[in-house]
Design an enzyme around this catalytic site. Structure first.
Site: not given
Lengths: 426, 324
Positions: B60-61, B88, B110, B138
């Protein structure tokens, strides 16, 4: 070898309760005389030490020199030179190298690299267990014969209580300490900084002080059970200091370290996700700093040790979670001690020298920490008043990962002598 | 009077002032209407390139940001990158340099590590919007939560908001705590202590360990998703018991002295942290949150791109010329 006369300095030697202006004469690499006024023998090098402090060379019993395995971050030679630049004449190298320093051949390699470096003396520490896996004891006897001065699985705790008991018992035959990194691995799990208000705010997984103190308590009980010499590395929490103080009151055979970053910085230094403030054990709270300082004052903590932990620039240039633990300390320890402990009135200058030279040599049985007649002339000359700004780019260490960059500190190392030979001049 | 700006990046609500947060909420108001039109597009960010960089799964974000960007006429690229812990770090530094080389304007990121958005923002000149960093912040989620609460009450000042559930692992909780407190709301958290971060009181919140107490106290409940893996990690014994002891049920809400507004950032575990009758009930604004999410993100994008708040109405392109 030319005789050396260190003239007119304030000679501070805690091993002889000496603190007065005097001359120190070195002949054939050994301390020949310490007297108010000495005349220079023919051909002697005369060093004017007026206004300077002349002390037994500093001793750091806890450094990581990364060789073999990570020579990009440090080597025995670069570490020994960084040590000399920081006023240290003896350092003890932890065995968490790659491969692990857990046998006589590996110990012999460190000894040889140290001798070749021709800077500070380098004494290896052997691994407590093979591969630092915590399962099977390393061969203490052969490692001691090859030059090891202690055993440690530093970087990891010895999790098995039974193995730690055996290590303490077995070490007694060789008169060496078992140096332990105190950490409960289950409480530690994935932690990256001290658990408290700052970790809550930054959303980082915390390591509670109990993680250290629980293992300290276990290790003190095992020292009491076995009579072995338990040495506790880098004590960071007030709970640990309190436990050690109580154990010393009942004469448990224990010694312990405090690191400069643990008495100079709190967890707030990690604000902004500064990976140069990430180390294990982590920076804690104001009350913990006070406890470490008080421990160094009353002897609960016997020594200052840096836990010098070099990391290559790239490995710290990443997200906080993924950056490795550790900061370097050899070239800032004296300045931090002079500024934060002596300058703030926590320790006198002789007390600082005691914690950085005489005591570490005594507890690890090293031929150092004194200016008595006849000993090898390991000497540090420094100007206690000179102020300077820490410039990591100027370090002799191969690494730059210090939280003290830009700090203004007191104390400038003028000259470091090892066995009467000048190995560093500032 | 100086008009506040957002600055280069939106990394969290902790560094923002009350005025900056209000600016975003106020700027979101005119953008709400755009999504109600037949043709849902305005030219405000025409020519801007935005990268949605997601190192962690999100539905959804990511979709909400993408709608916001497209409705503002920006060109968008979605990058979904996942990797091991070691990869990462290397990826992020290199990704930053590569993005910089491609001359992009904005990055929405994100990332599973706390502080990653700041890390990126310090290394590239583009605007960085934190779409969630580890368990840190967030900010756009908290902004849309606050907008939704403000829509219902007409204010935030003086309201009592309780955030319920897994606070330790929640970036939504931290952003809400900062944002709501700066705008004058009282904030509490509620849940088992095993899901509360040590030192949470230092963030200026009240801590409730019983959901009944929270319900009695609060005007608003923001109910967090309970990650199912928390049970295996030993934080709680079972989801079944969690629902019985901490679940927000209709029966519990009926005991409250007054009606409570119910928020949930989604995705929901019905029958774990929230009862379906509550989630779908008359006091739930869970879908309003989703709608507001697009407007809030449009406001953030518009402001970071240098848009002036007083021109937001005009920037919608209602046919009038924009005069500077």
């Amino acid at each position: 070898m030319k005789p050396v006369l260190l003239k007119g300095g304030r000679v501070v030697d805690p091993s002889q309760n000496h603190d007065a202006v005097a001359d120190l004469l070195i002949v054939d690499g050994k301390v020949e005389a310490l007297k108010k006024k000495l005349s220079a023998p023919d051909g002697a090098e005369i060093v004017d030490c007026k206004g300077k402090v002349v002390a037994p060379g500093l001793v750091d019993i806890h450094v990581h020199l990364r060789e073999p395995g990570r020579e990009d971050a440090e080597t025995v030679a670069s570490g020994a030179r960084a040590a000399a630049a920081g006023g240290f004449t003896s350092v003890c190298a932890m065995p968490n190298t790659d491969p692990v320093t857990d046998n006589q051949a590996a110990i012999g390699f460190i000894v040889k690299q140290g001798a070749d470096a021709g800077a500070a003396r380098v004494y290896p520490i052997g691994a407590t267990t093979l591969g630092q896996k915590g399962e099977q004891l390393s061969e203490f006897g052969e490692m001691v014969h090859a030059g090891a001065v202690a055993v440690s699985d530093d970087g990891h705790p010895v999790v098995s209580t039974q193995i730690m008991r055996s290590a303490l018992e077995y070490a007694r035959s060789f008169g060496i300490p078992v140096a332990e990194h105190c950490e409960d691995p289950y409480l530690f799990k994935h932690g990256v900084m001290h658990e408290g208000t700052v970790s809550a705010r930054m959303g980082l997984k915390g390591i509670p002080s109990a993680c250290e103190a629980i293992m300290v308590a276990r290790n003190l009980l095992l020292a009491e059970l076995t009579g072995g010499h338990m040495h506790l590395c880098h004590m960071s929490s007030r709970e640990s200091v309190a436990l050690i103080r109580r154990a010393k009151d009942r004469n448990v055979n224990v010694t312990a370290e405090g690191a400069p970053h643990h008495f100079a910085l709190t967890h707030e230094a990690t604000e902004g996700y500064d990976t140069n403030a990430k180390m294990n054990p982590p920076l804690r709270e104001e009350a913990d700093i006070e406890a470490v300082r008080a421990g160094l004052k009353d002897g609960t903590l016997d020594v200052i040790a840096t836990d010098h932990a070099p990391h290559h620039y790239e490995s710290k240039e990443r997200e906080f979670d993924d950056a490795p633990f550790g900061v370097i300390g050899l070239e800032t320890a004296l300045g931090i001690g002079l500024t934060q402990l002596v300058g703030e009135g926590y320790l006198t200058l002789p007390e600082l020298i005691n914690r950085m030279s005489t005591e570490p040599a005594r507890i690890f049985h090293l031929p150092a920490g004194t200016l008595r007649r006849g000993v090898a002339a390991d000497v540090t000359v420094f100007d206690p008043e000179a102020r300077g700004v820490v410039d990591p780019a100027a370090f002799l260490s191969k690494s730059r990962n210090t939280p003290f960059g830009g700090w203004e500190l007191s104390g400038k190392v003028e000259r470091t002598l090892v066995g009467g030979v000048t190995v560093f001049t500032g | 009077m100086t008009v506040p700006t957002l600055g280069k990046d939106l990394l969290g609500l902790e560094p923002l002032t009350k005025e900056q947060i209000q600016l975003v909420l106020d700027t979101a108001e005119p953008f709400k209407e755009v999504s109600e039109r037949t043709i849902k597009k305005v030219p405000a960010l025409r020519g801007k390139t935005i990268v949605n960089l997601f190192f962690e799964a999100s539905t959804r974000t990511r979709i909400s940001f993408e709608f916001a960007e497209k409705r503002l006429s920006a060109d968008t690229v979605n990058v979904v990158a996942a990797g091991s812990a070691v990869q990462k770090g290397e990826t992020l530094v290199d990704t930053a340099r590569n993005l910089e080389a491609m001359r992009i304007d904005m990055v929405v990121m994100r990332h599973p590590s706390s502080g990653a958005a700041k890390f990126l923002a310090e290394r590239i000149p583009s605007n960085v919007i934190n779409g969630g960093d580890g368990t840190h912040e967030h900010p756009t989620q908290a902004l849309l939560d606050m907008l939704t609460i403000r829509d219902k009450f007409g204010r935030l000042d003086g309201l009592k908001v309780c955030i319920c559930g897994d606070i330790t692992h929640s970036r939504v909780a931290r952003s809400n705590i900062w944002g709501l407190r700066k705008l004058g709301a009282e904030v509490a958290v509620c849940g088992p202590q095993s899901l509360m971060p040590g030192g949470i009181e230092g963030l200026g919140v009240t801590v409730f360990r019983r959901i009944e107490e929270a319900i009695e106290w609060a005007d608003v409940l923001n109910i967090l998703r309970l990650q199912l893996e928390r049970m295996k990690a030993g934080y709680i014994p079972s989801l079944r018991e969690y629902y019985r002891v901490f679940g927000v049920t209709l029966e519990r809400l009926e005991q409250a002295p007054h009606d409570l507004l119910i928020l949930h950032p989604g995705p929901m575990n019905r029958g774990v942290e929230i009862d379906s009758r509550v989630a779908d009930g008359p006091h739930s604004v869970i879908l309003d949150q989703v709608t507001n999410g697009v407007a809030v993100r449009m406001a953030v994008l518009y402001l970071l791109a240098g848009g002036r708040p007083e021109l937001a109405e005009a920037a919608k392109g209602s046919g009038r010329e924009v005069e500077e």
